[in-house]
Design an enzyme around this catalytic site. Structure first.
Site, mmCIF file in Angstrom:
data_model
loop_
_atom_site.group_PDB
_atom_site.id
_atom_site.type_symbol
_atom_site.label_atom_id
_atom_site.label_comp_id
_atom_site.label_asym_id
_atom_site.label_seq_id
_atom_site.Cartn_x
_atom_site.Cartn_y
_atom_site.Cartn_z
ATOM 1 N N ASP A 1 -4.549 4.026 -1.100
ATOM 2 C CA ASP A 1 -5.893 4.385 -0.292
ATOM 3 C C ASP A 1 -5.837 6.035 0.174
ATOM 4 O OD1 ASP A 1 -5.968 1.510 1.458
ATOM 5 O OD2 ASP A 1 -3.899 1.795 1.322
ATOM 6 N N MET B 1 -11.649 5.012 0.389
ATOM 7 C CA MET B 1 -12.581 4.996 2.158
ATOM 8 C C MET B 1 -12.816 6.683 2.316
ATOM 9 S SD MET B 1 -9.359 3.130 4.090
ATOM 10 C CE MET B 1 -7.929 3.669 2.963
ATOM 11 N N SER C 1 1.025 -0.812 0.036
ATOM 12 C CA SER C 1 -0.400 -0.097 -0.298
ATOM 13 C C SER C 1 0.796 1.194 -0.048
ATOM 14 C CB SER C 1 -0.741 -0.483 1.176
ATOM 15 O OG SER C 1 -0.898 1.376 1.483
ATOM 16 N N MET D 1 -8.291 8.497 1.494
ATOM 17 C CA MET D 1 -8.909 8.582 2.271
ATOM 18 C C MET D 1 -9.317 9.913 2.314
ATOM 19 S SD MET D 1 -6.856 7.272 5.061
ATOM 20 C CE MET D 1 -6.163 4.703 4.748
ATOM 21 N N GLY E 1 -0.336 1.003 10.053
ATOM 22 C CA GLY E 1 0.469 0.813 11.622
ATOM 23 C C GLY E 1 0.098 0.328 12.289
ATOM 24 N N ASP F 1 -6.274 -6.773 4.246
ATOM 25 C CA ASP F 1 -5.751 -5.451 4.530
ATOM 26 C C ASP F 1 -5.674 -4.938 5.991
ATOM 27 O OD1 ASP F 1 -5.142 -2.798 4.202
ATOM 28 O OD2 ASP F 1 -6.986 -2.344 2.780
ATOM 29 N N MET G 1 -11.185 -5.869 5.999
ATOM 30 C CA MET G 1 -10.380 -5.272 6.513
ATOM 31 C C MET G 1 -10.143 -5.816 8.195
ATOM 32 S SD MET G 1 -9.996 -2.719 4.928
ATOM 33 C CE MET G 1 -8.813 -1.800 6.017
ATOM 34 N N HIS H 1 -8.449 1.631 -3.283
ATOM 35 C CA HIS H 1 -9.750 1.059 -1.601
ATOM 36 C C HIS H 1 -10.295 2.505 -1.675
ATOM 37 C CE1 HIS H 1 -9.985 0.203 2.741
ATOM 38 N NE2 HIS H 1 -10.287 0.583 2.143
ATOM 39 N N HIS I 1 -1.947 -1.251 -3.787
ATOM 40 C CA HIS I 1 -2.923 -1.144 -3.228
ATOM 41 C C HIS I 1 -2.687 0.310 -2.918
ATOM 42 C CE1 HIS I 1 -6.596 -1.734 -0.842
ATOM 43 N NE2 HIS I 1 -5.843 -1.225 0.648
HETATM 44 C C1 DX5 Z 1 -6.298 0.876 6.476
HETATM 45 C C2 DX5 Z 1 -5.372 1.266 5.250
HETATM 46 C C3 DX5 Z 1 -4.565 -0.340 4.737
HETATM 47 C C4 DX5 Z 1 -2.945 0.876 5.690
HETATM 48 C C5 DX5 Z 1 -2.549 -0.729 5.467
HETATM 49 O O1 DX5 Z 1 -6.787 2.262 6.978
HETATM 50 O O2 DX5 Z 1 -6.793 0.793 3.990
HETATM 51 O O3 DX5 Z 1 -4.378 -0.239 3.385
HETATM 52 O O4 DX5 Z 1 -2.533 1.398 4.871
HETATM 53 O O5 DX5 Z 1 -1.172 -0.377 6.711
HETATM 54 P P1 DX5 Z 1 -0.338 -1.658 7.649
HETATM 55 O O6 DX5 Z 1 -0.141 -2.982 6.277
HETATM 56 O O7 DX5 Z 1 0.831 -0.679 8.098
HETATM 57 O O8 DX5 Z 1 -1.221 -1.853 8.439
HETATM 58 ZN ZN ZN Z 2 -6.722 -0.519 2.247
#
Ligand code: DX5
Ligand code: ZN
Length: 232
Positions: free
Chosen positions: A43, A76, A16, A45, A160, A187, A152, A74, A41
């Site tokens: 992300d 969000m 990601s 947001m 993290g 994920d 999820m 993804h 991937h």
């Molecule tokens: C969560 C995201 C993930 C996230 C994963 O909010 O959708 O893709 O970046 O991060 P790690 O692998 O660090 O948990």
């Molecule tokens: Zn994600």
């Protein structure tokens, strides 16, 4: 030509880019793809559905010509239908929306499919996902209309965080309902200690942000993850 991961049922590793260094994103992408990552991937947001804000279509658009890697996006965000066309136009290959933002998961999946149709032979792929607290049954009405289900394994918003093993039964339940043409993705909190739990419940695609990008030796960690996945 984009490399289509749906052509293979091998387990896949998806860094990601949320945890990449955005000041040198191109080099970060080249590095992980050059040492064994399968594709990316992304992300997205919006600061509304989740408390964090990351990036939108312009980043997808600038990555697109730099790589033939499939871009798994993804969303969000609270209103995926409002922005789906912009993400398609930017070059996304799969758009995954959240169950929590819609009252009709089947209609949303079908609408996104329609928006992405014609972009390639298969069109833009469609995924559905759900937060750890959301019952798995909520997504069942959409299953026949999606290519992908994302489980999820953290509360979305930040990289993290700690892996939540309580979502594993959801992955097991959905695995039994997916056809050979569909993929199961996980994920959040996936690393050398936790990835095997996903393998054991039949996950196909593993998203990893901090456990790859926060490491000095990315080739080493990717190799070790792949070995545990059985895709070395
Ligand atoms: C969560 C995201 C993930 C996230 C994963 O909010 O959708 O893709 O970046 O991060 P790690 O692998 O660090 O948990
Ligand atoms: Zn994600």
């Amino acid at each position: 030509m984009i490399n289509d991961p749906f052509g293979s049922n091998r387990r896949m590793l998806l860094p990601s880019i949320l945890s990449a260094d955005f000041s040198k994103l191109s080099a970060e992408i080249d590095e992980v793809l050059g040492v064994g990552a399968d594709f990316l991937h992304c992300d997205v947001m919006d600061g509304h559905f989740v408390p964090n804000i990351s990036f939108g279509p312009p980043i997808i658009k600038s990555i697109r010509p730099r790589t033939p890697a499939f871009l798994d996006v993804h969303l969000m965000i609270s209103d995926p239908l409002r922005y789906a066309a912009a993400f398609v136009k930017a070059g996304s290959n799969c758009l995954t929306f959240h169950e929590e933002v819609t009252s009709d998961v089947a209609a949303t999946a079908r609408e996104i499919r329609k928006i992405g149709a014609g972009e390639s032979a298969a069109g833009v792929r469609v995924g559905i996902t759900l937060n750890p607290a959301t019952p798995i049954e909520n997504i069942y009405p959409a299953l026949e209309f999606v290519d992908l289900v994302l489980i999820m394994s953290v509360v979305p918003g930040f990289s993290g965080q700690k892996f939540m093993p309580e979502v594993l039964p959801k992955a097991e339940a959905i695995r039994k309902r997916l056809g050979a043409h569909q993929r199961l993705e996980m994920d959040g909190g996936i690393n050398l200690q936790t990835i095997e739990e996903g393998v054991d419940v039949g996950v196909d695609w593993f998203v990893v942000a901090s456990a790859i990008f926060d490491q000095g030796d990315r080739a080493g960690v990717i190799g070790e993850l792949r070995a545990i996945m059985g895709s070395a």
